[in-house]
Design a protein around this motif. Sequence first.
Motif, PDB file in Angstrom:
ATOM      1  N   ASP A   6       0.806  -1.233   0.000  1.00 19.13           N
ATOM      2  CA  ASP A   6       0.000   0.000   0.000  1.00 19.13           C
ATOM      3  C   ASP A   6       0.837   1.279   0.000  1.00 19.13           C
ATOM      4  OD1 ASP A   6       1.182  -0.287   2.463  1.00 19.13           O
ATOM      5  OD2 ASP A   6      -0.586   0.278   3.611  1.00 19.13           O
ATOM      6  N   ARG A   7       2.129   1.177  -0.322  1.00 17.39           N
ATOM      7  CA  ARG A   7       2.964   2.380  -0.141  1.00 17.39           C
ATOM      8  C   ARG A   7       3.251   3.144  -1.436  1.00 17.39           C
ATOM      9  NH1 ARG A   7       7.327   1.261   4.663  1.00 17.39           N
ATOM     10  NH2 ARG A   7       5.880   0.287   6.137  1.00 17.39           N
ATOM     11  N   SER A   8       2.396   2.930  -2.450  1.00  9.73           N
ATOM     12  CA  SER A   8       2.589   3.714  -3.675  1.00  9.73           C
ATOM     13  C   SER A   8       1.574   4.845  -3.700  1.00  9.73           C
ATOM     14  CB  SER A   8       2.387   2.820  -4.888  1.00  9.73           C
ATOM     15  OG  SER A   8       1.023   2.433  -4.941  1.00  9.73           O
ATOM     16  N   GLY A   9       0.822   4.966  -2.594  1.00  6.21           N
ATOM     17  CA  GLY A   9      -0.178   6.023  -2.525  1.00  6.21           C
ATOM     18  C   GLY A   9      -1.567   5.538  -2.892  1.00  6.21           C
ATOM     19  N   ILE A  10      -1.657   4.302  -3.371  1.00  2.40           N
ATOM     20  CA  ILE A  10      -2.988   3.698  -3.547  1.00  2.40           C
ATOM     21  C   ILE A  10      -3.027   2.417  -2.733  1.00  2.40           C
ATOM     22  CG2 ILE A  10      -4.232   4.561  -5.585  1.00  2.40           C
ATOM     23  CD1 ILE A  10      -2.504   3.079  -7.367  1.00  2.40           C
ATOM     24  N   PRO A  11      -4.244   2.013  -2.296  1.00  2.00           N
ATOM     25  CA  PRO A  11      -4.308   0.980  -1.269  1.00  2.00           C
ATOM     26  C   PRO A  11      -3.625  -0.352  -1.613  1.00  2.00           C
ATOM     27  CG  PRO A  11      -6.455   2.016  -1.588  1.00  2.00           C
ATOM     28  CD  PRO A  11      -5.563   2.541  -2.663  1.00  2.00           C
ATOM     29  N   GLY A  12      -3.564  -0.747  -2.867  1.00  3.04           N
ATOM     30  CA  GLY A  12      -2.918  -2.018  -3.201  1.00  3.04           C
ATOM     31  C   GLY A  12      -3.609  -3.187  -2.526  1.00  3.04           C
ATOM     32  N   ASP A  13      -2.843  -4.244  -2.258  1.00  5.89           N
ATOM     33  CA  ASP A  13      -3.461  -5.487  -1.781  1.00  5.89           C
ATOM     34  C   ASP A  13      -3.305  -5.718  -0.283  1.00  5.89           C
ATOM     35  OD1 ASP A  13      -4.063  -6.089  -4.474  1.00  5.89           O
ATOM     36  OD2 ASP A  13      -1.992  -6.748  -4.748  1.00  5.89           O
ATOM     37  N   PHE A  14      -2.325  -5.043   0.329  1.00  4.60           N
ATOM     38  CA  PHE A  14      -2.179  -5.266   1.774  1.00  4.60           C
ATOM     39  C   PHE A  14      -1.582  -4.046   2.466  1.00  4.60           C
ATOM     40  CE2 PHE A  14       1.764  -6.860  -0.086  1.00  4.60           C
ATOM     41  CZ  PHE A  14       2.773  -6.513   0.802  1.00  4.60           C
ATOM     42  N   GLY A  15      -1.927  -3.910   3.723  1.00  5.00           N
ATOM     43  CA  GLY A  15      -1.424  -2.812   4.547  1.00  5.00           C
ATOM     44  C   GLY A  15      -0.084  -3.188   5.166  1.00  5.00           C
ATOM     45  N   THR A  16       0.700  -2.159   5.554  1.00  9.65           N
ATOM     46  CA  THR A  16       2.063  -2.433   6.029  1.00  9.65           C
ATOM     47  C   THR A  16       2.412  -1.671   7.310  1.00  9.65           C
ATOM     48  OG1 THR A  16       2.810  -0.665   4.568  1.00  9.65           O
ATOM     49  CG2 THR A  16       3.018  -2.910   3.731  1.00  9.65           C
TER      50      THR A  16
END
Length: 422
Positions: free
Chosen positions: A229-239
Amino acid sequence: MSLKIRLLFIGIVLSLSLNSLAQKPNSPLSKPDMTWWQEARFGMFIHWGVYSIPGRGEWLMYQEHVPFKEYALLADQFNPKNFNPKAWVAKAKEAGMKYVVLTTRHHDGFCLFDSKVSDFTAPKTGAKRDLIREFADACHEAGMRMGFYYSLTDWHFPGVLPQGYPVSKPTMKLLVDQAHAQVRELLSNYGKVDILWFDGLSPNDPVGWRSKELLAMARQLQPEIIINDRSGIPGDFGTPENSVTAQDRPWESCFCMNRTWGYAPYDRNYKPVDELLRLLVSCTSQKGNFLLNVSPDGEGTLPREQLENLENIGKWMKRNGKGIYGAGPSPIAASNLGMASRVKDKVYLFIQRWPGSTVPIAWVGSKVKSACVLATGQMARIEQKGDRVWLHDLPELPPDTYLNVIELTFEGVPKPSEPAYR
Ligand code: GLC
């Protein structure tokens, strides 16, 4: 056509096209199958780069405000003669880890891989080797799931190092073009990549970084890839970082073994094995993953303390891993004895405070068929009355070195009592 019918028609077309957008493999909105990742529960993070030579952590360039010309000398010195990714992967496997995420490039911009769009890379400086190629081969050969960490920001670009300040438009364009080209290289040149672990979204501007496009490209090149999720969009998992913070979506807590991600021999704040295991169980019992960091030195050698911790974790995992892989929250609590997880019809009690030869549990709503101490295979004698259960005939002293695990097998689905323990 009446207005109602027309609206209905527009609605159907809209929802169909949104749906197909969501399902197209190259859509940033599409969802990969995360089954393997959620079953894995435990992975290895590796922070390694030219900052590993001085051994003062991976933020060295920023924290000591090192001019690039001076920092670049590290790249020329970089000659990791002990780099043996097969051994790293073997260590991860032995520790019971199911995937490995390596920093292909950290905030300093130094690439461990070969890149057509940068000269600040391992093959073009001291090492003269594509270290990511060797790492990827080692993972694939061992059947280890492979993750690439990639920092978007790049301090070696003039004007980027004072983090948090606006970056000029032309510099931003150079940064973004480079990042897109390098993510393409990473996802095209090294076979299957299972995880893409972004970091360093600085400046914090997903539109400027064209993050949606970046994710779409990643999913097109590697349709099964799982993205954080660290590209600024939620993606597949939180970190969550260095904290266990459950989320109502797939999540992974990454943790340093001491307090520094990159090699730092004088950071002696190592967490003991029982603490690392407690963190692992705390994640898995809340449906999260645990990504534990190691930090090889500039030559590629893993510090002794880290190897020892990995070995001890591995021994414990051999005895008790059944309560970790594929585990999630348990409907039965271990209350103040410790923690509990559940895998299908089994509940695992992770006991921190061994209570002696009888282990009491309560608020149980279904029948316990058997109870087994995983470390020794010893079965307990079960007494069950109402919602209370006693596991008798167990050893007076804790049978395992670290967390003691008891596997409870239920008749059918394990259920809590009504009312349940909270
Ligand atoms: C932070 C740090 C970085 C580290 C990362 C790991 O973003 O900047 O050094 O790699 O967290 O999660």
